[in-house]
Design a protein around this motif. Structure first.
Motif, PDB file in Angstrom:
ATOM      1  N   LEU A 177       0.831  -1.206   0.000  1.00 51.32           N
ATOM      2  CA  LEU A 177       0.000   0.000   0.000  1.00 51.32           C
ATOM      3  C   LEU A 177       0.867   1.259   0.000  1.00 51.32           C
ATOM      4  N   MET A 178       1.886   1.278   0.846  1.00 50.96           N
ATOM      5  CA  MET A 178       2.781   2.440   0.895  1.00 50.96           C
ATOM      6  C   MET A 178       3.510   2.617  -0.429  1.00 50.96           C
ATOM      7  N   HIS A 179       3.945   1.511  -1.003  1.00 51.40           N
ATOM      8  CA  HIS A 179       4.700   1.561  -2.259  1.00 51.40           C
ATOM      9  C   HIS A 179       3.840   2.110  -3.391  1.00 51.40           C
ATOM     10  N   ARG A 180       2.650   1.581  -3.526  1.00 56.80           N
ATOM     11  CA  ARG A 180       1.804   1.936  -4.665  1.00 56.80           C
ATOM     12  C   ARG A 180       1.040   3.240  -4.469  1.00 56.80           C
ATOM     13  N   ASP A 181       0.664   3.530  -3.244  1.00 56.32           N
ATOM     14  CA  ASP A 181      -0.210   4.664  -2.990  1.00 56.32           C
ATOM     15  C   ASP A 181       0.556   5.898  -2.503  1.00 56.32           C
ATOM     16  N   SER A 182       1.366   5.738  -1.459  1.00 54.77           N
ATOM     17  CA  SER A 182       2.019   6.891  -0.836  1.00 54.77           C
ATOM     18  C   SER A 182       3.325   7.283  -1.515  1.00 54.77           C
ATOM     19  N   PHE A 183       4.091   6.317  -1.969  1.00 58.34           N
ATOM     20  CA  PHE A 183       5.419   6.590  -2.496  1.00 58.34           C
ATOM     21  C   PHE A 183       5.412   7.538  -3.709  1.00 58.34           C
ATOM     22  N   PRO A 184       4.524   7.347  -4.691  1.00 60.56           N
ATOM     23  CA  PRO A 184       4.512   8.301  -5.817  1.00 60.56           C
ATOM     24  C   PRO A 184       4.246   9.739  -5.377  1.00 60.56           C
ATOM     25  N   ARG A 185       3.361   9.917  -4.409  1.00 59.89           N
ATOM     26  CA  ARG A 185       3.092  11.264  -3.908  1.00 59.89           C
ATOM     27  C   ARG A 185       4.282  11.813  -3.125  1.00 59.89           C
ATOM     28  N   PHE A 186       4.968  10.937  -2.425  1.00 57.02           N
ATOM     29  CA  PHE A 186       6.175  11.342  -1.688  1.00 57.02           C
ATOM     30  C   PHE A 186       7.215  11.930  -2.641  1.00 57.02           C
ATOM     31  N   LEU A 187       7.409  11.285  -3.794  1.00 62.69           N
ATOM     32  CA  LEU A 187       8.415  11.755  -4.749  1.00 62.69           C
ATOM     33  C   LEU A 187       8.056  13.119  -5.328  1.00 62.69           C
ATOM     34  N   ASN A 188       6.784  13.455  -5.326  1.00 64.91           N
ATOM     35  CA  ASN A 188       6.341  14.760  -5.834  1.00 64.91           C
ATOM     36  C   ASN A 188       6.095  15.776  -4.725  1.00 64.91           C
ATOM     37  N   SER A 189       6.423  15.398  -3.513  1.00 64.66           N
ATOM     38  CA  SER A 189       6.144  16.253  -2.360  1.00 64.66           C
ATOM     39  C   SER A 189       7.238  17.303  -2.168  1.00 64.66           C
ATOM     40  N   PRO A 190       6.908  18.427  -1.530  1.00 71.01           N
ATOM     41  CA  PRO A 190       7.927  19.437  -1.210  1.00 71.01           C
ATOM     42  C   PRO A 190       9.033  18.878  -0.320  1.00 71.01           C
ATOM     43  N   ILE A 191       8.697  17.920   0.528  1.00 64.71           N
ATOM     44  CA  ILE A 191       9.679  17.332   1.445  1.00 64.71           C
ATOM     45  C   ILE A 191      10.822  16.688   0.675  1.00 64.71           C
ATOM     46  N   TYR A 192      10.486  15.863  -0.325  1.00 62.99           N
ATOM     47  CA  TYR A 192      11.529  15.192  -1.092  1.00 62.99           C
ATOM     48  C   TYR A 192      12.171  16.149  -2.103  1.00 62.99           C
ATOM     49  N   LYS A 193      11.361  16.974  -2.759  1.00 66.84           N
ATOM     50  CA  LYS A 193      11.905  17.873  -3.774  1.00 66.84           C
ATOM     51  C   LYS A 193      12.884  18.879  -3.172  1.00 66.84           C
ATOM     52  N   SER A 194      12.575  19.376  -1.979  1.00 65.51           N
ATOM     53  CA  SER A 194      13.483  20.343  -1.351  1.00 65.51           C
ATOM     54  C   SER A 194      14.814  19.699  -1.007  1.00 65.51           C
ATOM     55  N   LEU A 195      14.768  18.418  -0.654  1.00 65.80           N
ATOM     56  CA  LEU A 195      16.011  17.708  -0.360  1.00 65.80           C
ATOM     57  C   LEU A 195      16.841  17.537  -1.624  1.00 65.80           C
ATOM     58  N   VAL A 196      16.193  17.146  -2.703  1.00 65.70           N
ATOM     59  CA  VAL A 196      16.912  16.972  -3.974  1.00 65.70           C
ATOM     60  C   VAL A 196      17.497  18.298  -4.448  1.00 65.70           C
ATOM     61  N   GLU A 197      16.703  19.368  -4.315  1.00 65.92           N
ATOM     62  CA  GLU A 197      17.189  20.681  -4.736  1.00 65.92           C
ATOM     63  C   GLU A 197      18.378  21.140  -3.886  1.00 65.92           C
ATOM     64  N   SER A 198      18.324  20.821  -2.598  1.00 64.23           N
ATOM     65  CA  SER A 198      19.395  21.257  -1.703  1.00 64.23           C
ATOM     66  C   SER A 198      20.715  20.561  -2.016  1.00 64.23           C
ATOM     67  N   ILE A 199      20.653  19.284  -2.347  1.00 64.99           N
ATOM     68  CA  ILE A 199      21.899  18.586  -2.674  1.00 64.99           C
ATOM     69  C   ILE A 199      22.412  19.020  -4.031  1.00 64.99           C
ATOM     70  N   GLY A 200      21.491  19.429  -4.929  1.00 65.33           N
ATOM     71  CA  GLY A 200      21.910  19.957  -6.209  1.00 65.33           C
ATOM     72  C   GLY A 200      22.637  21.277  -6.058  1.00 65.33           C
ATOM     73  N   SER A 201      22.126  22.127  -5.166  1.00 68.66           N
ATOM     74  CA  SER A 201      22.758  23.421  -4.899  1.00 68.66           C
ATOM     75  C   SER A 201      24.119  23.232  -4.250  1.00 68.66           C
ATOM     76  N   THR A 202      24.208  22.256  -3.352  1.00 77.19           N
ATOM     77  CA  THR A 202      25.476  21.975  -2.669  1.00 77.19           C
ATOM     78  C   THR A 202      26.532  21.499  -3.644  1.00 77.19           C
ATOM     79  N   ALA A 203      26.109  20.681  -4.626  1.00 79.19           N
ATOM     80  CA  ALA A 203      27.042  20.146  -5.604  1.00 79.19           C
ATOM     81  C   ALA A 203      27.579  21.239  -6.524  1.00 79.19           C
ATOM     82  N   GLU A 204      26.738  22.244  -6.804  1.00 76.59           N
ATOM     83  CA  GLU A 204      27.140  23.327  -7.702  1.00 76.59           C
ATOM     84  C   GLU A 204      28.086  24.308  -7.037  1.00 76.59           C
TER      85      GLU A 204
END
Length: 205
Positions: A177-204
């Motif tokens: 249930l978590m995999h199919r239902d919650s996980f796709p929304r997690f990947l599009n959430s501000p929580i995950y996106k802000s983390l990805v953006e932050s590591i991208g900024s750090t790398a630059e």
């Protein structure tokens, strides 16, 4: 997934009264200890301690201690739910997201089952099995997880003679249930996106 809007205010009130749920300052982005800190966590706000835990399994009420994830680990989570769930840092971030959807109990139940499977003492097994039932299976619990009738029947039979693997069918159902239902929304959430953006900024930089 059950809607819990009516219990939102009650949960927030319980949080302010429950001991041990206050998050200390300058904590690691994923854990509540004071062992480390991350720059990307500073702008995200204090969300980890915002919602109450009403479970009796106190050992899983606090965020798991962990090291900061590497950039490769963070990026791999978007491709592999299993890989994310195998790391404490991944589980903690996913758990933070589940709180925003009032479905944290799904992950807490899964963690409780993992704990139970490591037990060997019969008395401890019986006690933990009972607590898991009261926290997540009982229809009287505010943290009841969504299981079908077949799985519930298996659990009820196993309660007569509890064993470490008695919740495996239920655990798999909730994991799916978590995999199919919650996980796709997690990947599009501000929580995950802000983390990805932050590591991208750090790398630059």
């Amino acid at each position: 997934m059950r809607k819990r809007q009516q219990s939102q205010n009650e949960g927030t009130s319980a949080m302010s009264q429950a001991p041990g749920n206050q998050r200390p300052n300058n904590t690691c982005c994923f854990c509540w200890c004071c062992c480390c800190s991350c720059s990307w966590n500073e702008d995200r706000g204090d969300t980890a301690g915002r919602f109450a835990h009403t479970t009796k399994m106190e050992s899983i009420q606090v965020i798991e201690e962990c090291q900061n994830p590497t950039t490769d680990e963070i990026m791999s989570w978007s491709q592999n739910f299993d890989k994310m769930m195998k790391t404490p840092a991944g589980r903690n971030l996913f758990r933070e997201f589940l709180r925003t959807e009032y479905s944290e109990e799904n992950l807490l139940f899964w963690l409780a089952c993992e704990e139970l499977k490591m037990e060997q003492n019969k008395k401890v097994i019986e006690e933990k099995a009972r607590l898991i039932y009261e926290d997540y299976i009982s229809i009287l619990s505010p943290k009841e997880v969504s299981l079908d009738s077949r799985v519930r029947e298996v659990i009820n039979r196993n309660l007569l003679d509890p064993n470490p693997h008695m919740y495996e069918d239920a655990q798999l159902q909730i994991y799916t249930l978590m995999h199919r239902d919650s996980f796709p929304r997690f990947l599009n959430s501000p929580i995950y996106k802000s983390l990805v953006e932050s590591i991208g900024s750090t790398a630059e930089s």
